[in-house]
Scaffold this motif. Structure first.
Motif, PDB file in Angstrom:
ATOM      1  N   ARG A  48       0.957  -1.102  -0.016  1.00  0.00           N
ATOM      2  CA  ARG A  48       0.011  -0.072   0.081  1.00  0.00           C
ATOM      3  C   ARG A  48       0.763   1.351  -0.134  1.00  0.00           C
ATOM      4  O   ARG A  48       0.379   2.200  -0.443  1.00  0.00           O
ATOM      5  N   LEU A  49       2.031   1.130   0.726  1.00  0.00           N
ATOM      6  CA  LEU A  49       3.113   2.292   0.489  1.00  0.00           C
ATOM      7  C   LEU A  49       3.249   2.889  -0.968  1.00  0.00           C
ATOM      8  O   LEU A  49       3.467   4.209  -0.926  1.00  0.00           O
ATOM      9  N   THR A  50       3.472   1.949  -1.803  1.00  0.00           N
ATOM     10  CA  THR A  50       3.736   2.436  -3.097  1.00  0.00           C
ATOM     11  C   THR A  50       2.750   2.247  -4.115  1.00  0.00           C
ATOM     12  O   THR A  50       2.903   2.500  -5.410  1.00  0.00           O
ATOM     13  N   ALA A  51       1.418   1.745  -3.968  1.00  0.00           N
ATOM     14  CA  ALA A  51       0.239   1.528  -4.772  1.00  0.00           C
ATOM     15  C   ALA A  51      -0.522   2.856  -5.197  1.00  0.00           C
ATOM     16  O   ALA A  51      -0.155   3.653  -4.307  1.00  0.00           O
ATOM     17  N   ASP A  52      -0.908   2.829  -6.295  1.00  0.00           N
ATOM     18  CA  ASP A  52      -1.853   3.819  -6.583  1.00  0.00           C
ATOM     19  C   ASP A  52      -3.394   3.764  -5.927  1.00  0.00           C
ATOM     20  O   ASP A  52      -3.480   2.607  -5.539  1.00  0.00           O
ATOM     21  N   GLU A  53      -4.083   4.627  -5.945  1.00  0.00           N
ATOM     22  CA  GLU A  53      -5.334   4.756  -5.265  1.00  0.00           C
ATOM     23  C   GLU A  53      -6.281   3.558  -5.605  1.00  0.00           C
ATOM     24  O   GLU A  53      -6.930   3.132  -5.075  1.00  0.00           O
ATOM     25  N   SER A  54      -6.007   3.159  -7.138  1.00  0.00           N
ATOM     26  CA  SER A  54      -6.929   2.225  -7.618  1.00  0.00           C
ATOM     27  C   SER A  54      -6.621   0.809  -7.396  1.00  0.00           C
ATOM     28  O   SER A  54      -7.340  -0.031  -7.760  1.00  0.00           O
ATOM     29  N   GLN A  55      -5.599   0.750  -6.931  1.00  0.00           N
ATOM     30  CA  GLN A  55      -5.093  -0.877  -6.676  1.00  0.00           C
ATOM     31  C   GLN A  55      -5.755  -1.246  -5.321  1.00  0.00           C
ATOM     32  O   GLN A  55      -5.687  -0.550  -4.519  1.00  0.00           O
ATOM     33  N   GLN A  56      -6.154  -2.750  -5.409  1.00  0.00           N
ATOM     34  CA  GLN A  56      -6.462  -3.243  -4.138  1.00  0.00           C
ATOM     35  C   GLN A  56      -5.710  -4.379  -3.534  1.00  0.00           C
ATOM     36  O   GLN A  56      -5.084  -5.125  -4.480  1.00  0.00           O
ATOM     37  N   PHE A  57      -5.451  -4.439  -2.400  1.00  0.00           N
ATOM     38  CA  PHE A  57      -4.806  -5.829  -1.845  1.00  0.00           C
ATOM     39  C   PHE A  57      -5.754  -6.277  -0.810  1.00  0.00           C
ATOM     40  O   PHE A  57      -6.000  -5.624  -0.061  1.00  0.00           O
ATOM     41  N   ILE A  58      -6.123  -7.460  -1.073  1.00  0.00           N
ATOM     42  CA  ILE A  58      -7.171  -8.390  -0.352  1.00  0.00           C
ATOM     43  C   ILE A  58      -6.460  -9.524   0.361  1.00  0.00           C
ATOM     44  O   ILE A  58      -6.177 -10.386  -0.779  1.00  0.00           O
ATOM     45  N   THR A  59      -6.271  -9.934   1.574  1.00  0.00           N
ATOM     46  CA  THR A  59      -5.877 -10.905   2.137  1.00  0.00           C
ATOM     47  C   THR A  59      -6.929 -12.151   2.109  1.00  0.00           C
ATOM     48  O   THR A  59      -8.137 -11.787   2.501  1.00  0.00           O
ATOM     49  N   VAL A  60      -6.574 -13.117   1.781  1.00  0.00           N
ATOM     50  CA  VAL A  60      -7.551 -14.345   1.889  1.00  0.00           C
ATOM     51  C   VAL A  60      -6.777 -15.461   2.539  1.00  0.00           C
ATOM     52  O   VAL A  60      -5.729 -15.868   2.268  1.00  0.00           O
ATOM     53  N   GLN A  61      -7.555 -16.173   3.304  1.00  0.00           N
ATOM     54  CA  GLN A  61      -7.072 -17.426   4.082  1.00  0.00           C
ATOM     55  C   GLN A  61      -7.757 -18.570   3.599  1.00  0.00           C
ATOM     56  O   GLN A  61      -8.998 -18.671   3.502  1.00  0.00           O
ATOM     57  N   ALA A  62      -7.001 -19.588   3.677  1.00  0.00           N
ATOM     58  CA  ALA A  62      -7.497 -20.822   3.109  1.00  0.00           C
ATOM     59  C   ALA A  62      -6.474 -21.886   3.329  1.00  0.00           C
ATOM     60  O   ALA A  62      -5.334 -21.868   2.830  1.00  0.00           O
ATOM     61  N   ASP A  63      -6.777 -23.149   3.808  1.00  0.00           N
ATOM     62  CA  ASP A  63      -5.805 -24.357   4.133  1.00  0.00           C
ATOM     63  C   ASP A  63      -6.271 -25.066   2.819  1.00  0.00           C
ATOM     64  O   ASP A  63      -7.267 -25.967   2.925  1.00  0.00           O
TER      65      ASP A  63
END
Length: 112
Positions: A48-63
């Motif tokens: 997020r520190l270097t991303a532009d405002e339109s980029q999304q970063f979504i964490t997802v958990q799965a085993d």
């Protein structure tokens, strides 16, 4: 909307390096992890520190070693995925002849 990539195993060294590269190329990312939530949250913060405002970063958990692992992952996906980097993995230290049937099944479930 930016193209989305799913990177499994994002909390590890290779997965996080791939995530950094794709983020630098403008991708929004699904950052998958199994156990290491702290590492994937730190990666998300860093991206997020270097991303532009339109980029999304979504964490997802799965085993993925569990039968319902893929279903759990898919329940968390809300955007079409353009790229999949399957980087999840685990290892067994020892002889394959010493592995239990459950350990073999887990490895097959995760890697195949």
């Amino acid at each position: 909307m930016k193209p989305f990539a799913l990177i499994t195993g994002s909390s590890g060294d290779i997965g996080s390096a791939v995530a950094e590269r794709l983020a630098a190329e403008g991708y929004s990312l699904y950052l998958h992890y199994n156990c290491n939530e702290d590492a994937v949250n730190e990666l998300e913060r860093k991206l997020r520190l270097t991303a532009d405002e339109s980029q999304q970063f979504i964490t997802v958990q799965a085993d993925f070693s569990r039968q319902d692992g893929v279903d759990r992952l898919l329940e968390q996906i809300q955007h079409p995925i353009d790229v999949v980097i399957h980087n999840s993995g685990s290892s067994y230290v020892g002889l394959i002849t010493d592995m239990t049937d459950d350990e073999v099944q887990r490895m097959v479930q995760l890697h195949v």
